[in-house]
Design a protein around this motif. Sequence first.
Motif, PDB file in Angstrom:
ATOM      1  N   UNK A   1       1.485   1.247   1.434  1.00  0.00           N
ATOM      2  CA  UNK A   1       1.474   1.468   2.652  1.00  0.00           C
ATOM      3  C   UNK A   1       2.905   1.342   3.200  1.00  0.00           C
ATOM      4  N   UNK A   2       3.505   2.478   3.647  1.00  0.00           N
ATOM      5  CA  UNK A   2       5.074   2.546   3.945  1.00  0.00           C
ATOM      6  C   UNK A   2       5.265   1.708   5.000  1.00  0.00           C
ATOM      7  N   UNK A   3       4.459   1.539   5.813  1.00  0.00           N
ATOM      8  CA  UNK A   3       4.645   0.748   7.013  1.00  0.00           C
ATOM      9  C   UNK A   3       4.658  -0.783   6.754  1.00  0.00           C
ATOM     10  N   UNK A   4       3.810  -1.304   5.818  1.00  0.00           N
ATOM     11  CA  UNK A   4       3.788  -2.737   5.338  1.00  0.00           C
ATOM     12  C   UNK A   4       4.785  -2.858   4.169  1.00  0.00           C
ATOM     13  N   UNK A   5       5.537  -1.863   3.620  1.00  0.00           N
ATOM     14  CA  UNK A   5       6.151  -1.774   2.474  1.00  0.00           C
ATOM     15  C   UNK A   5       5.378  -2.605   1.538  1.00  0.00           C
ATOM     16  N   UNK A   6       4.290  -2.392   0.964  1.00  0.00           N
ATOM     17  CA  UNK A   6       3.764  -2.939  -0.018  1.00  0.00           C
ATOM     18  C   UNK A   6       2.203  -2.318  -0.321  1.00  0.00           C
ATOM     19  N   UNK A   7       1.738  -2.596  -1.412  1.00  0.00           N
ATOM     20  CA  UNK A   7       0.368  -2.074  -1.684  1.00  0.00           C
ATOM     21  C   UNK A   7      -0.760  -2.873  -0.987  1.00  0.00           C
ATOM     22  N   UNK A   8      -1.549  -2.401  -0.250  1.00  0.00           N
ATOM     23  CA  UNK A   8      -2.699  -2.979   0.477  1.00  0.00           C
ATOM     24  C   UNK A   8      -4.008  -2.517  -0.067  1.00  0.00           C
ATOM     25  N   UNK A   9      -4.982  -3.515   0.181  1.00  0.00           N
ATOM     26  CA  UNK A   9      -6.386  -3.086  -0.134  1.00  0.00           C
ATOM     27  C   UNK A   9      -6.943  -1.858   0.939  1.00  0.00           C
ATOM     28  N   UNK A  10      -7.483  -1.029   0.716  1.00  0.00           N
ATOM     29  CA  UNK A  10      -7.987  -0.014   1.418  1.00  0.00           C
ATOM     30  C   UNK A  10      -9.326  -0.509   2.176  1.00  0.00           C
TER      31      UNK A  10
ATOM     32  N   UNK B   1      -3.802   3.766  10.415  1.00  0.00           N
ATOM     33  CA  UNK B   1      -3.872   2.574   9.714  1.00  0.00           C
ATOM     34  C   UNK B   1      -2.838   2.264   8.362  1.00  0.00           C
ATOM     35  N   UNK B   2      -2.806   3.461   7.698  1.00  0.00           N
ATOM     36  CA  UNK B   2      -2.081   3.324   6.331  1.00  0.00           C
ATOM     37  C   UNK B   2      -1.178   4.419   6.552  1.00  0.00           C
ATOM     38  N   UNK B   3       0.136   4.414   5.875  1.00  0.00           N
ATOM     39  CA  UNK B   3       0.959   5.408   5.811  1.00  0.00           C
ATOM     40  C   UNK B   3       1.384   5.767   4.424  1.00  0.00           C
ATOM     41  N   UNK B   4       1.070   6.933   3.833  1.00  0.00           N
ATOM     42  CA  UNK B   4       1.225   6.969   2.453  1.00  0.00           C
ATOM     43  C   UNK B   4       2.315   8.199   2.299  1.00  0.00           C
ATOM     44  N   UNK B   5       3.309   7.979   1.534  1.00  0.00           N
ATOM     45  CA  UNK B   5       4.133   9.172   1.317  1.00  0.00           C
ATOM     46  C   UNK B   5       4.605   9.470   0.031  1.00  0.00           C
ATOM     47  N   UNK B   6       4.582  10.797  -0.279  1.00  0.00           N
ATOM     48  CA  UNK B   6       4.910  11.222  -1.769  1.00  0.00           C
ATOM     49  C   UNK B   6       6.377  11.457  -1.956  1.00  0.00           C
ATOM     50  N   UNK B   7       6.793  11.581  -3.143  1.00  0.00           N
ATOM     51  CA  UNK B   7       8.324  11.546  -3.243  1.00  0.00           C
ATOM     52  C   UNK B   7       8.676  13.134  -3.578  1.00  0.00           C
ATOM     53  N   UNK B   8       9.723  13.325  -3.769  1.00  0.00           N
ATOM     54  CA  UNK B   8      10.147  15.039  -3.845  1.00  0.00           C
ATOM     55  C   UNK B   8      10.110  15.477  -5.422  1.00  0.00           C
ATOM     56  N   UNK B   9      10.413  16.799  -5.307  1.00  0.00           N
ATOM     57  CA  UNK B   9      10.750  17.411  -6.459  1.00  0.00           C
ATOM     58  C   UNK B   9      12.349  17.851  -6.505  1.00  0.00           C
TER      59      UNK B   9
END
Length: 466
Positions: A7-16, A250-258
């Motif tokens: 979760x980008x907003x929490x800056x950590x991996x969270x249980x869904x 509730x969760x913010x998920x972001x993918x990286x670039x090519x």
Amino acid sequence: MTIRLHDTSARKIRDFVPLTPGCVSIYLCGATVQAAPHIGHIRSGLNFDIMRRWFTYRGYEVTFVRNVTDIDDKIIKKAAEQGRPWWSIGYENERAFNDGYSALGCLPPTYEPRATGHVTEMVEMMRGLIERGHAYESEGNVYFDVRSFPGYLELSNQELDNLLQPESDGETGKRDPRDFAMWKAAKPGEPSWETPWGRGRPGWHLECSAMAHKYLGTAFDIHGGGIDLIFPHHENEIAQAKAFGDEFATYWVHNSWVTMSGEKMSKSLGNSVLVSEMVKEWRPIVLRYYLGTPHYRSTIEYSEEALREAESAFARIEGFVQRVTEMAGKAVNPADEVPPAFAEAMDDDLGVPQALAIVHTTVRQGNSALAADDKDAAIARLAEVRAMLGVLGLDPLDPLWAGESDRGEELHGAVDTLVRLVLEQRESARARKDWATADAIRDQLGQSGLVIEDSPTGPRWTLGPR
């Protein structure tokens, strides 16, 4: 079983933990259709397609919204440069994006709203924000007052005093230079819609806040997009939606670039690789393997060498699928469940690279079973492989890819006839123990790009990696 996401907003991996048990709602920022898509654009669609497939496998009912931004500064600029109507450019490129998504095996979204179809919802949101003291009208523009929202910049972790807000021409009358435009006053020759504050057009950020509210309500589970959208787009979406009264995502998920030579792939930088051109040179399923199998939060550095490696890796998987299917004499259905190690990897922030390692391990086990003439074990491994590939959208026997296998069917038949004539000559040489001639024929076929394998039922050929 617990799926965990970064979760980008929490800056950590969270249980869904879903808002509604058994359901998951996802909003993905889709295409801005000022130009045809390059592979960097489509990567985001692929990453969230895999996420959606995994949630579905885990038994969730998924609502997946992917919007189309069909009006913004870039589209208007392109229209002026090309002397074409803005809607013509938008529609042409929207179709190009959908062709790209389909070519690489992305399932269609539950809803795919266009921004221009939701001006009414945008006006309602602006009216509510003005009434709550979070927005104001000035010279026909409507701006969001960033100082009125205490949580502003928490997603991107910036300091307001150091903020430089991107803006375009015509954004006049701001109370604070850091305020951002929700609505832009009409200019001569530009598209516009009527509002209580005069004619104009929407700002980019307002479009998504209004569409997410329309299709997913006041609260939803996951908001996704590329890392380049964290600021200003997603930050401004949050401010608008929450100031309006929505709980939002509730969760913010972001993918990286090519990237290419270390730079983000971008039309403006002139380093983009269009999907429409790539599918002419590479099989779409190979492109999906290349773009979809790295971890979604890792950068992909584009190169033809990396694509060739992906092609070779997928060929090993596909070859195993073909060999066992031929041996079985019929299609082998996917297993009901994926192997536990694969599931564990996918549950851990969609760990596709680790999950793919399980696929390749299972393929090696299956090939060993084939070599040992253990038909039952080979079939069991194929069933597992197909189950795993299905989750990743990479099962070559899935009807999704039927069009790919149908292309050039007549040509394949003609080539097959010619190759088999040559293979008969090779078999005759082997029968008379003329090994030099037999090997020379095999090598010549190999130089033509064909791979020859000797099986218990006779020689078979496949196209090798380029």
